[in-house]
Design a protein around this motif. Structure first.
Motif, mmCIF file in Angstrom:
data_model
loop_
_atom_site.group_PDB
_atom_site.id
_atom_site.type_symbol
_atom_site.label_atom_id
_atom_site.label_comp_id
_atom_site.label_asym_id
_atom_site.label_seq_id
_atom_site.Cartn_x
_atom_site.Cartn_y
_atom_site.Cartn_z
ATOM 1 N N ARG A 199 74.752 -0.580 25.354
ATOM 2 C CA ARG A 199 75.302 0.167 25.987
ATOM 3 C C ARG A 199 76.124 -0.678 27.940
ATOM 4 N NH1 ARG A 199 70.089 1.410 25.692
ATOM 5 N NH2 ARG A 199 69.401 1.316 27.643
ATOM 6 N N GLY A 203 80.275 1.280 29.021
ATOM 7 C CA GLY A 203 80.268 1.010 30.480
ATOM 8 C C GLY A 203 81.462 0.099 30.779
ATOM 9 N N GLU A 206 84.878 0.897 30.080
ATOM 10 C CA GLU A 206 85.622 2.972 30.100
ATOM 11 C C GLU A 206 85.876 2.364 31.123
ATOM 12 O OE1 GLU A 206 83.648 7.331 29.166
ATOM 13 O OE2 GLU A 206 82.331 5.694 29.568
ATOM 14 N N THR A 318 85.532 11.856 35.150
ATOM 15 C CA THR A 318 85.195 11.551 33.665
ATOM 16 C C THR A 318 84.118 9.899 34.386
ATOM 17 O OG1 THR A 318 86.342 11.936 32.315
ATOM 18 C CG2 THR A 318 84.502 10.668 31.604
ATOM 19 N N LEU A 319 84.116 9.773 35.030
ATOM 20 C CA LEU A 319 83.598 7.869 35.633
ATOM 21 C C LEU A 319 82.858 8.624 36.185
ATOM 22 C CD1 LEU A 319 86.732 4.836 35.507
ATOM 23 C CD2 LEU A 319 85.086 5.405 34.024
ATOM 24 N N ARG A 321 81.406 11.182 36.762
ATOM 25 C CA ARG A 321 80.114 11.794 36.788
ATOM 26 C C ARG A 321 79.234 10.958 35.303
ATOM 27 N NH1 ARG A 321 83.303 15.239 33.647
ATOM 28 N NH2 ARG A 321 83.257 13.746 32.156
ATOM 29 N N LYS A 322 80.035 10.128 35.147
ATOM 30 C CA LYS A 322 78.684 9.049 34.104
ATOM 31 C C LYS A 322 77.940 8.277 34.815
ATOM 32 C CE LYS A 322 80.615 8.038 30.283
ATOM 33 N NZ LYS A 322 81.311 7.709 28.604
ATOM 34 N N TYR A 323 79.138 7.702 36.277
ATOM 35 C CA TYR A 323 77.639 6.487 36.705
ATOM 36 C C TYR A 323 78.035 6.542 38.283
ATOM 37 C CZ TYR A 323 79.548 4.955 31.688
ATOM 38 O OH TYR A 323 80.532 5.004 30.911
ATOM 39 N N VAL A 330 81.524 3.921 40.800
ATOM 40 C CA VAL A 330 81.426 3.609 39.796
ATOM 41 C C VAL A 330 81.787 1.768 39.837
ATOM 42 C CG1 VAL A 330 83.742 3.136 38.237
ATOM 43 C CG2 VAL A 330 82.238 5.866 39.397
#
Length: 584
Positions: A199, A203, A206, A318-319, A321-323, A330
């Protein structure tokens, strides 16, 4: 040494004071007079748990105050533990090098402690008093039956080398256990760690593919907002530039140039004075024109640039929202994730290397355990001989104490198994040995554990013999014995009195006893008296002179304190004890 003690509102004692002297002091008195309250008060000064039920009925609180002399019996240096406590608490010594310790217990159970005039935690006061005061009661006889206390007694006898060896062993074992625990966790979590690494790696990759720049999201938002209305912005910029620097002959720059020329050629001084200000305005307007030109040039020719910026913004969103909440977050997440991934994948923390480190740590524990076992086995023989000689002097005939140091066998699945003397043993917190005290009734008899073979009186004598042997190398401490002669009588009681008297050569010895044979050997004799005030019993403490000692010994012998026969027996006992003390 303990010089004096003052007690208020404790049990049957309303108020009492007692002074103690070097040597051997006994405390006697009738049953219920409050002898145990003296020992209870010393326990309180040693930091024992406060018990509100000990507060005298009708009293608001119980107070115990003790005065300790911290350099005595020829000692030239204060115990380093005592010195550290005095220094850290700011406790003040009196001019005669004594310190006062005070413990109070209120009727509602609250407890307070003071040392040298300073309020201190109860535990701190207890550290100081227990450094100079050792209390031995009937409970100590029961503790003597426990293997861990037998081991501790042997280690004390073995001296500084055993203490150092035990300390080294414990440190080595602690390091080994820590490695084993980490190894267990790593083995159990191997799959979870692999999943976590995947995982984190995803990340990191990405984020690296987008490669955000700090503050980029805010700059993009501002640029996109501007480009969303590109034509109107371009029109406004072009028109403003045309008005400022256009070539139609009506621009602001041309106008200001004409004004400057007119003012410079005017015949009036007032008009010529305006020239610098017009020149300044012309400079500012010229700069504005240049900036408008640059801004217009920087605008994209079409909407393709806007599309690229919108695509970039989508990647960043996108980053985010995820991190993390923003681009800076981020970037921080990526940095943290890289550190965690490095930790998980660090070859030094691999299972294989942990296994190697654990094996090396086990070898160190094994070496330390072997050294400790050797020291204990050697000390056990010497301790057995010395205690056995003391037992003979305590009227226990041919009885002897056998001190056995045996390996503590390890179970087949013991994770803390080491090899000592060719045997697989369990590496416990205090070594890989089982120490056991056994009583040998007579030469040739089978040694039996004292827990199974010794009577109450024999336990008392074994404990006293141990104390005499263990105390031999030291001096200056205060030793309190609370009826350790229970279950003993006759000749054995006389021998206990002798041993306590001998022990008092190097220590201050305070004994609560009911045996006249023991009391007769004391250097000083305190009696606890009691009287009744209504429904309450009140106790007092006083020091006896020789004539009063004879009367008290007669009472202890058979309750014959006032009879000529009783006094004659007591006088004979006291004289015999005095003669033996003088000859010893």
């Amino acid at each position: 040494m303990l010089e004096e003690i003052s007690i208020t509102g404790l049990g049957v004692i309303e108020e009492a004071q007692a002074r103690f002297h070097p040597g051997f002091t006994v405390l006697t008195g009738e049953t219920g007079a409050g002898k145990t309250m003296i020992v209870t008060s010393l326990h309180l000064l040693s930091g024992a748990r406060a018990d509100a039920s000990r507060v005298r009925t009708g009293a608001a609180k119980a107070i115990v105050e003790g005065r300790f002399r911290l350099a005595d019996n020829g000692a030239t240096q204060r115990d380093p533990v005592v010195a550290e406590i005095l220094d850290s608490t700011g406790a003040e010594l009196d001019d005669d090098d004594t310190v006062i310790a005070v413990r109070s217990v209120s009727a509602d159970g609250r407890s307070r402690a003071h040392l040298g005039g300073r309020s201190v935690p109860v535990g701190v006061m207890g550290q100081l008093t227990t450094a100079v005061l050792a209390i031995h009661g009937q409970n100590d006889q029961l503790r003597l039956l426990r293997p861990e206390h037998q081991r501790a007694a042997l280690d004390t006898f073995a001296g500084s080398k055993a203490v150092a060896a035990l300390d080294s062993y414990r440190k080595a074992r602690s390091a080994w256990v820590e490695l084993l625990d980490e190894l267990d966790v790593r083995r159990a979590n191997h799959r979870e760690l692999a999943q976590e690494a995947d995982r984190l790696r995803f990340g990191i990759d990405e984020i690296a593919a987008v490669d955000p720049v700090p503050g980029e999201d805010e700059e993009l938002t501002a640029t996109i907002r501007r480009l969303s209305d590109l034509e109107s912005i371009r029109g406004a910029a072009d028109q403003a530039h045309h008005l400022v620097a256009g070539d139609s002959g009506s621009s602001v720059i041309e106008g200001l140039g004409t004004v400057r020329t007119l003012l410079e050629t005017a015949a009036d001084d007032t008009l010529r004075d305006l020239v610098p200000r017009v020149a300044e305005a012309l400079t500012v307007i010229t700069d504005v024109g240049a900036e408008l030109t640059a801004f217009t040039s920087s605008l994209p020719a079409d909407a393709e640039e806007l599309d690229k910026l919108l695509a970039r913004q989508a990647e960043l969103k996108t980053l985010v929202r995820k991190y993390a909440p923003d681009v800076d977050g981020v970037i921080d997440w990526r940095r943290t994730a890289e550190a965690r991934l490095a930790e998980i994948e660090d070859p030094r923390a691999s299972i294989e290397e942990l296994e190697v480190a654990a094996a090396a740590a086990r070898d160190r524990v094994q070496t330390a355990a072997e050294k400790l076992h050797t020291l204990r086995a050697k000390a056990a023989k010497s301790m057995s001989d010395k205690v056995s000689r003391e037992l003979k002097g305590l009227a226990m005939g041919d009885s002897a104490l056998a001190v056995a140091v045996n390996p503590d066998p390890a179970s087949p699945d013991d994770r803390l198994a080491v090899t000592v003397g060719g045997t697989s043993v369990h590496a416990g917190a205090d070594g890989a040995d089982k120490v056991e005290f056994a009583l040998v009734a007579h030469p040739g008899a089978t040694p039996l554990p004292i827990a199974k073979s010794a009577s109450g009186g024999e336990l008392s004598r074994v404990m006293l013999a141990l104390e005499v042997v263990l105390a031999a190398p030291t001096s200056g401490s205060v030793m309190v014995f609370d009826e350790v002669d229970a279950g003993v009588g006759g000749r054995a009681a006389v021998e206990i009195g002798k041993r306590l008297s001998r022990l008092a050569r190097a220590h201050q010895v305070i004994v609560v006893t009911h045996l006249p044979q023991v009391a007769a050997f004391a250097d000083n004799h305190l009696v606890i008296g009691k009287s009744k005030k209504g429904a309450l019993v009140t106790s007092s403490v006083r020091t006896l002179d020789r004539d009063e000692r004879v009367a008290e010994l007669a009472r202890m012998l058979a309750g014959l304190g006032e009879s000529d026969t009783g006094r004659a027996h007591a006088e004979e006992l006291l004289a015999t004890a005095e003669a033996e003390r003088a000859a010893d």
